[in-house]
Design an enzyme around this catalytic site. Structure first.
Site, mmCIF file in Angstrom:
data_model
loop_
_atom_site.group_PDB
_atom_site.id
_atom_site.type_symbol
_atom_site.label_atom_id
_atom_site.label_comp_id
_atom_site.label_asym_id
_atom_site.label_seq_id
_atom_site.Cartn_x
_atom_site.Cartn_y
_atom_site.Cartn_z
ATOM 1 N N GLU A 129 -10.833 23.183 -26.609
ATOM 2 C CA GLU A 129 -11.374 21.705 -26.107
ATOM 3 C C GLU A 129 -11.324 20.941 -26.904
ATOM 4 O O GLU A 129 -10.614 20.924 -28.695
ATOM 5 C CB GLU A 129 -12.890 21.887 -27.381
ATOM 6 C CG GLU A 129 -14.044 21.439 -26.593
ATOM 7 C CD GLU A 129 -14.214 20.068 -27.221
ATOM 8 O OE1 GLU A 129 -13.875 18.945 -26.627
ATOM 9 O OE2 GLU A 129 -14.348 19.605 -28.448
ATOM 10 N N CYS A 168 -16.637 14.331 -29.825
ATOM 11 C CA CYS A 168 -15.821 14.171 -28.571
ATOM 12 C C CYS A 168 -16.549 13.898 -27.214
ATOM 13 O O CYS A 168 -16.023 13.489 -25.865
ATOM 14 C CB CYS A 168 -15.462 15.748 -27.654
ATOM 15 S SG CYS A 168 -14.814 16.508 -29.678
#
Length: 484
Positions: A255, A290
């Site tokens: 990720e 993110c």
């Protein structure tokens, strides 16, 4: 006054195969807001690291066959304990990470849910039965398919969510019965070590977990170690892809972040709501998320009305000491990160962008900033800024908006403010991202839903059931001679 402003305690021990162990080498942990040392942690020796890995490999078969109720009970215990110690845990997050206490409290609540969801999934992680007599060659045969752990997991976590992103490594591993070695970010190890303390209170077998605060070289050795066949990494793209290259025959889940876009369509009726949500989630965690909003793409018919609302909402955000309950935007993780963000803003302005609000830096704190007319090759538009910066673009159509979203190396999540169901379905079909959030910012995440990206945003998915699938592989048993 908070607990971390008192006299520094003894260095926090590492967790080696479920046991607290100390070492001579220690690492200081500093508060990002003022740079004060708040704690120190023990750095494991080479022998301790080896014993952690060996124990994980040795216990793998036992943990895989541990009854589901034992694993679920351990996860339930961690969930309850985090809830009972929520105030202490939130203070720990704020002290090591610098995020405002209000956001640290939300992170604790999410981790409580993450472990609870994992306990629920552990209880229903059963597999499927498939009759095979749909073809003459399969008469009397039944297939029983279950997912089994690939083996011990190396979970490498970042600094920006030092509790809940560690939880997203630990919880699914325990749920499927896979031993896990957690490597937290060296700047924010305290929350992970606290999770080790809670796991040690459970009935999990020795070796089921370790928490190792080690440096880059030791981490790369762990990534290459064949006894750890699964690597789950959350962090920067260059590091993540290099780890995948270092372990080409392993199951690697990455990720790697993004540069989240929020599209405000001309049909959206509540511009105040859109402005408030974008302002908040472009700057929450000081932009160090993110899926923080970074690019704001607005259709021209509503741009003139929307932009002042956005500037007012951003300008109203309060920065300062993250322990102050009224502070909404705290410091970045350190002054070097803040200097980089300020440099990127200055570069964009130098290339022709207009600075509409913010832009100043004080130590590790950067004012919430809004830019317009940003060249699309500027870093604040094309890269992941990971700071409290919004770049606004005005477009003439949904087609142009979606083209701008896709004109990126990243593809994590996108928010689309629209009430038109046709536009919503177009977004799902056309946007090259892992998730589309309709009617809200890209920053929405429910911890049980699939979460992850495409392109440079990584491979694999978090979210309990999805992560459990990534950590396991199918194993089939065919029964023969049955009357179906």
């Amino acid at each position: 006054m908070n607990a971390f402003e008192e006299e520094l305690p003894t260095p926090r021990p590492a967790w080696i195969a479920g046991r607290a162990e100390r070492s001579d080498q220690t690492l200081p942990v500093h508060h990002p807001f003022d740079g004060d040392e708040i704690a120190s942690v023990c750095v494991p020796t080479a022998d301790q690291v080896e014993r952690a890995v060996a124990a994980a490999a040795e216990v793998a078969r036992e943990l895989r066959t541990t009854p589901a109720h034992v694993r679920a009970a351990a996860l339930d215990h961690v969930s309850r304990a985090l809830a009972e110690r929520a105030e202490e845990v939130a203070e720990t997050i704020t002290a090591e990470n610098g995020k405002p206490l209000r956001w640290a409290t939300i992170e604790v609540n999410r981790a409580v849910s993450t472990f609870r969801f994992a306990a629920e999934e552990a209880r229903r992680f059963t597999g499927e039965v498939q009759r095979l007599d749909t073809d003459p060659g399969g008469v009397g045969r039944l297939a029983v398919t279950r997912r089994v752990p690939r083996g011990p997991v190396l979970g490498i976590a970042p600094f920006n969510f030092p509790l809940n992103l560690v939880a997203h490594k630990v919880a699914p591993a325990i749920a499927v019965g896979a031993p896990i070695i957690v490597k937290p970010a060296p700047r924010t190890p305290l929350s992970a070590l606290l999770l080790g303390e809670l796991l040690a209170e459970t009935d999990l077998p020795e070796g089921a977990f370790s928490v190792l605060v080690v440096g880059n070289e030791d981490t790369r050795a762990l990534v290459k170690d064949p006894r750890l066949p699964v690597v789950s990494f959350t962090g920067s793209g260059p590091v993540g892809w290099s780890l995948m290259d270092a372990a080409p025959r392993k199951q690697v889940v990455l990720e790697l972040g993004g540069n989240g876009a929020a599209v405000v369509c001309a049909d959206w009726p509540d511009l105040d709501f859109a402005a408030s949500r974008i302002a908040t989630f472009g700057n929450y965690q000081a932009g160090q998320s993110c899926i923080a909003v970074q690019r704001v793409i607005v259709e021209r018919p509503v741009a003139e009305a929307f932009l002042p609302k956005l500037l007012d909402a951003v300008g109203a955000l309060k920065t300062g000491d993250p322990h102050d309950p009224s502070v909404e935007v705290g410091p970045l993780v350190d002054e070097a990160a803040a200097e980089r963000v300020s440099k990127w803003v200055d570069e964009a302005v130098g290339a022709g962008a207009r600075l509409l609000v913010g832009g100043k830096r004080d130590g590790a704190t950067v004012e919430p900033t809004v830019l317009s007319e940003v060249p699309h090759d500027a870093k604040v538009w094309a890269e992941e800024v990971f700071g409290p910066v919004l770049a606004v673009s005005v477009v003439d159509s949904v087609d142009e908006a979606f083209a701008q979203v896709n004109d990126s190396q990243y593809g994590l999540q996108t928010g689309v403010f629209t009430r038109d169901v046709r536009v919503a379905f177009r977004a799902r079909a056309e946007l090259d991202v892992g998730g589309v959030i309709v009617g809200d910012v890209p920053s929405f995440r429910a911890d049980q839903m699939p979460y992850g990206g495409v392109k440079a945003s990584g491979v694999g998915r978090e979210g309990l059931r999805s992560a459990m699938a990534d950590l396991t592989e199918e194993r089939v048993m065919v029964l023969t001679g049955l009357e179906l």
